[in-house]
Design a protein around this motif. Structure first.
Motif, PDB file in Angstrom:
ATOM      1  N   LYS B 163      52.314  29.718  33.584  1.00 35.03           N
ATOM      2  CA  LYS B 163      51.080  30.350  34.105  1.00 35.03           C
ATOM      3  C   LYS B 163      51.069  30.348  35.629  1.00 35.03           C
ATOM      4  O   LYS B 163      50.678  31.317  36.261  1.00 35.03           O
ATOM      5  CB  LYS B 163      49.841  29.594  33.616  1.00 35.03           C
ATOM      6  N   ALA B 164      51.473  29.229  36.207  1.00 34.36           N
ATOM      7  CA  ALA B 164      51.458  29.121  37.669  1.00 34.36           C
ATOM      8  C   ALA B 164      52.454  30.098  38.286  1.00 34.36           C
ATOM      9  O   ALA B 164      52.165  30.736  39.308  1.00 34.36           O
ATOM     10  CB  ALA B 164      51.778  27.690  38.092  1.00 34.36           C
ATOM     11  N   ILE B 165      53.610  30.243  37.660  1.00 38.91           N
ATOM     12  CA  ILE B 165      54.629  31.167  38.176  1.00 38.91           C
ATOM     13  C   ILE B 165      54.082  32.604  38.143  1.00 38.91           C
ATOM     14  O   ILE B 165      54.169  33.345  39.133  1.00 38.91           O
ATOM     15  CB  ILE B 165      55.921  31.079  37.323  1.00 38.91           C
ATOM     16  N   GLU B 166      53.528  32.979  36.985  1.00 38.34           N
ATOM     17  CA  GLU B 166      52.993  34.347  36.824  1.00 38.34           C
ATOM     18  C   GLU B 166      51.873  34.603  37.837  1.00 38.34           C
ATOM     19  O   GLU B 166      51.781  35.675  38.427  1.00 38.34           O
ATOM     20  CB  GLU B 166      52.418  34.534  35.409  1.00 38.34           C
ATOM     21  N   TYR B 167      51.033  33.604  37.996  1.00 43.40           N
ATOM     22  CA  TYR B 167      49.882  33.736  38.886  1.00 43.40           C
ATOM     23  C   TYR B 167      50.327  34.085  40.303  1.00 43.40           C
ATOM     24  O   TYR B 167      49.829  35.041  40.914  1.00 43.40           O
ATOM     25  CB  TYR B 167      49.100  32.414  38.853  1.00 43.40           C
ATOM     26  N   HIS B 168      51.280  33.334  40.811  1.00 43.27           N
ATOM     27  CA  HIS B 168      51.708  33.588  42.189  1.00 43.27           C
ATOM     28  C   HIS B 168      52.524  34.883  42.292  1.00 43.27           C
ATOM     29  O   HIS B 168      52.402  35.619  43.270  1.00 43.27           O
ATOM     30  CB  HIS B 168      52.496  32.400  42.737  1.00 43.27           C
ATOM     31  N   ALA B 169      53.323  35.174  41.276  1.00 46.50           N
ATOM     32  CA  ALA B 169      54.086  36.428  41.295  1.00 46.50           C
ATOM     33  C   ALA B 169      53.118  37.610  41.344  1.00 46.50           C
ATOM     34  O   ALA B 169      53.311  38.553  42.122  1.00 46.50           O
ATOM     35  CB  ALA B 169      54.997  36.503  40.066  1.00 46.50           C
ATOM     36  N   ASP B 170      52.057  37.543  40.546  1.00 45.94           N
ATOM     37  CA  ASP B 170      51.041  38.613  40.547  1.00 45.94           C
ATOM     38  C   ASP B 170      50.407  38.768  41.922  1.00 45.94           C
ATOM     39  O   ASP B 170      50.222  39.870  42.419  1.00 45.94           O
ATOM     40  CB  ASP B 170      49.930  38.292  39.538  1.00 45.94           C
ATOM     41  N   ARG B 171      50.042  37.649  42.490  1.00 42.78           N
ATOM     42  CA  ARG B 171      49.353  37.710  43.789  1.00 42.78           C
ATOM     43  C   ARG B 171      50.265  38.282  44.883  1.00 42.78           C
ATOM     44  O   ARG B 171      49.808  39.013  45.753  1.00 42.78           O
ATOM     45  CB  ARG B 171      48.847  36.314  44.184  1.00 42.78           C
ATOM     46  N   ILE B 172      51.530  37.932  44.799  1.00 42.62           N
ATOM     47  CA  ILE B 172      52.452  38.468  45.818  1.00 42.62           C
ATOM     48  C   ILE B 172      52.654  39.969  45.581  1.00 42.62           C
ATOM     49  O   ILE B 172      52.696  40.766  46.522  1.00 42.62           O
ATOM     50  CB  ILE B 172      53.800  37.708  45.794  1.00 42.62           C
TER      51      ILE B 172
END
Lengths: 362, 292
Positions: B163-172
């Motif tokens: 979840k944390a990986i996806e979250y930051h990838a989305d934000r970037i």
């Protein structure tokens, strides 16, 4: 007139002063000054200041403990007082000793405290083995956090996973720390050692024994609990002998098997306590739990009497960390490298089996 | 008086494991935002068990230097700190949104302990990943013509990790700065082994979302991506793999700007940190734009 005397007269005029044998109170007929050596009554503030000049060591001692160290951290104050034996030795004899330097050992650390003419203490911190070395022969440091790097590697440059391991490297000195920085530096070499020592002195050290510490483990360490069977604690004796002996760790082990059952192994003579099995003990015990789950088997090996003794010599040398001390050509030592290579050449088969005996049935 | 306590995993084997923790603690200590800055470890000392007793201040902000919510932040750290009445439900988190709870700890009953969520799930972490890309490419404006891969463990042990990986990838991705952004994993698809299959851009920055460099970031991932056959021989940055230049960044947690996320966590929990955030953001910048 020193500012310490002004401060002392001020304090005496308010709540009075009492520390380490010095007592100054404000009575109806003026100030009263007491030391173990003399008592003076009916002094004006100016007389008091003059008289204190004759008891300057008492006055600077009061100033140091009241205004420099203060009460903000009871554990720091207690540690600094312990370093110079303030609760055991009266001011005159203590000041004589302080002028030469009073030494205390804390694990592998050596603290030397000295006093100047104003009562300021200065603390020299170094490795116990460097006690008699000239400061100029050692690497000088002044920032407490410099201790972090010094504590990370042993003298062979290998990582020290346990800060209180008995393998602190020397060759360095913090030559003139103040009290606050001394305690910070000591706490960087041996984290939480002063708070735990202080709690022990106050009778509030929260020792957590083996059973409780193992019982609270979860995840990959929860398996260690299965190593305990009934009342026997021989396995924990072996753990303590392996990991917690004074030769391995400078803390004094206070934890036992449980509240009612002490281990059979001595906890050591360390200056500060160990209150529960550390993470290294728990990680190693996880491995032992698995290893000790195996049943014994009978193997048959043929060894000469000297070969049997040599195997024992090798185990002793590894267990005592002496391998690097055995000289290359000292073939009289069983754990000598050539002797050991000869044993391997003679007794191992191509798969590394001792005397060609396989570990598992084929 | 207020204190910051950074808690991290640490290692019995690898001295580099605690390096980022110490570095970020030093950065924060230097800006003077807290009266005290302390560190505590699961595998090193002081242990998390004993770290609170090394603190003098009465207000204590505890920030876990962990990437995701899970076993350590929810069970191990609260238990070892002896937080009274800890209940993970008080975080009211969806796996990404833990901010802080204020409790007492039976070890130091006179103190107030603000227990914060992990650094890895804070929104400011996104900026650290981007800063890491700037640092590794030595280009403060990196983005155009570049792909960015954020790499994590995967869900094998903890679903919040992905979840944390996806979250930051989305934000970037939403920043519209890099041509492509992709989340990759070590133990599930899309796998980091196939990094070049997932990007069209010739240049790809690969940032592992790990706190410290160690076995995974220094051995596994470089070998899996084909940067080297043997991690011991090292690799170039960038290394050309299948026609792509791979700019491998190593653990994001070693980036100086991580200190900013630690501060953000403590500030969210009520710490008074003045202008420390601004100072830290500038001091930790290593790219030419701000070089001094």
């Amino acid at each position: 007139m020193g500012h310490h005397i002004d401060a002392l007269v001020d304090a005496a005029s308010e709540d009075g002063v009492a520390l380490d044998g010095l007592r100054v109170t404000h009575e109806d007929d003026g100030y009263r000054l007491e030391t173990p050596e003399a008592t003076r009554d009916g002094l004006s503030a100016a007389d008091l200041a003059d008289t204190l000049g004759d008891y300057d060591d008492y006055a600077t001692n009061w100033y140091f403990w009241t205004n420099v160290v203060g009460e903000s951290s009871p554990q720091r104050r207690a540690f600094l007082r312990w370093v110079e034996g303030a609760d055991e030795h009266a001011v005159p004899e203590r000041y004589d000793a302080l002028r030469d330097g009073i030494r205390r050992e804390w694990g592998q650390l050596l603290v030397t405290v000295t006093v100047d003419d104003h009562g300021e203490r200065s603390y020299d911190l170094r490795h116990v083995d460097d006690g008699d070395h000239d400061t100029s022969a050692l690497d000088e440091y002044h920032e407490p956090l410099a201790a972090r790097q010094l504590a990370t590697y042993d003298e062979n440059g290998r990582y020290r996973p346990l800060k209180t391991g008995a393998n602190l490297a020397g060759g360095w000195v913090f030559p003139e720390l103040d009290g606050r920085d001394l305690v910070e530096t000591v706490g960087t070499f041996y984290p939480a050692s002063v708070p735990n020592w202080y709690r022990e002195r106050e009778g509030t050290l929260d020792v957590e024994h083996w059973e409780d510490t193992i019982g609270r483990q979860t995840g990959m360490y929860s398996v260690v609990e299965t190593w305990n069977r009934g009342d026997g604690h021989e396995h924990v004796d072996w753990v303590a002998e392996a990991c917690c002996d004074d030769s391995q760790c400078v803390k004094r082990r206070e934890w036992q098997y449980n509240d009612e059952t002490d281990l059979d192994v001595d906890g050591g003579d360390g200056a500060f306590p160990c209150r529960e099995p550390c993470s290294l003990v728990i990680a190693a015990s996880r491995k032992w739990t698995r290893l000790e789950g195996e049943e014994t088997r009978t193997y048959e090996f043929e060894l000469t009497p000297s070969e049997k003794e040599q195997v024992e010599d090798i185990i002793e040398a590894v267990a005592d960390g002496r391998v690097d001390d055995i000289r290359e050509a000292d073939v009289y030592e069983g754990a000598n490298r050539y002797r050991t290579r000869f044993l391997r050449a003679k007794l191992f088969d191509d798969d590394g089996n001792l005397c060609g005996v396989p570990t598992d049935d084929e | 008086m207020q204190a910051l306590v950074i808690v991290a995993h640490g290692s019995h084997l690898n001295p580099d494991s605690s390096t980022p923790t110490y570095d970020h603690a030093d950065t924060i200590r230097e800006v003077g935002a807290f009266d005290e800055v302390r560190t505590g470890f699961w595998k090193e000392e002081p242990s998390i068990r004993e770290v609170l007793r090394t603190v003098e201040a009465d207000e204590v902000y505890v920030v876990p230097l962990f990437i995701s919510e899970g076993y350590f932040t929810e069970q191990v750290i609260p238990r070892e700190l002896r937080l009274d009445g800890w209940d993970v439900a008080d975080w009211d988190s969806d796996g990404l949104s833990a901010s802080h709870v204020t409790l007492t700890a039976s070890d130091v009953p006179e103190k107030t302990v603000h227990y914060c969520g992990p650094v890895g799930t804070h929104e400011a972490m996104t900026d650290v990943i981007v800063r890491r890309a700037e640092t590794v490419t030595r280009d403060p404006n990196v983005g155009d013509g570049f792909g960015l891969a954020v790499v994590g463990h995967g869900t094998e042990r903890n679903e919040n990790s992905a979840k944390a990986i996806e979250y930051h990838a989305d934000r970037i991705r939403q920043m519209d700065r890099f041509d492509e952004v992709q989340a990759l994993y070590m133990d599930e698809d899309p796998e980091v082994d196939d990094v070049t299959d997932y990007f069209e851009s010739e240049d790809v920055v690969v940032v592992p979302l790990f706190v410290a460099d160690g076995f995974h970031t220094q051995e596994d991932i470089p070998e899996d991506m084909g940067l080297t056959d043997d991690y011991r021989t090292g690799y170039d940055v960038p290394t050309v793999v299948d026609g792509h230049r791979i700019w491998y960044a190593g653990a994001v947690g070693t980036e100086g700007l991580m200190a900013d996320v630690v501060l953000e966590r403590a500030a969210d929990a009520g710490a008074d940190i003045g202008d420390a955030l601004t100072v830290v953001r500038e001091r930790t910048r290593k790219t030419p734009q701000e070089a001094n």
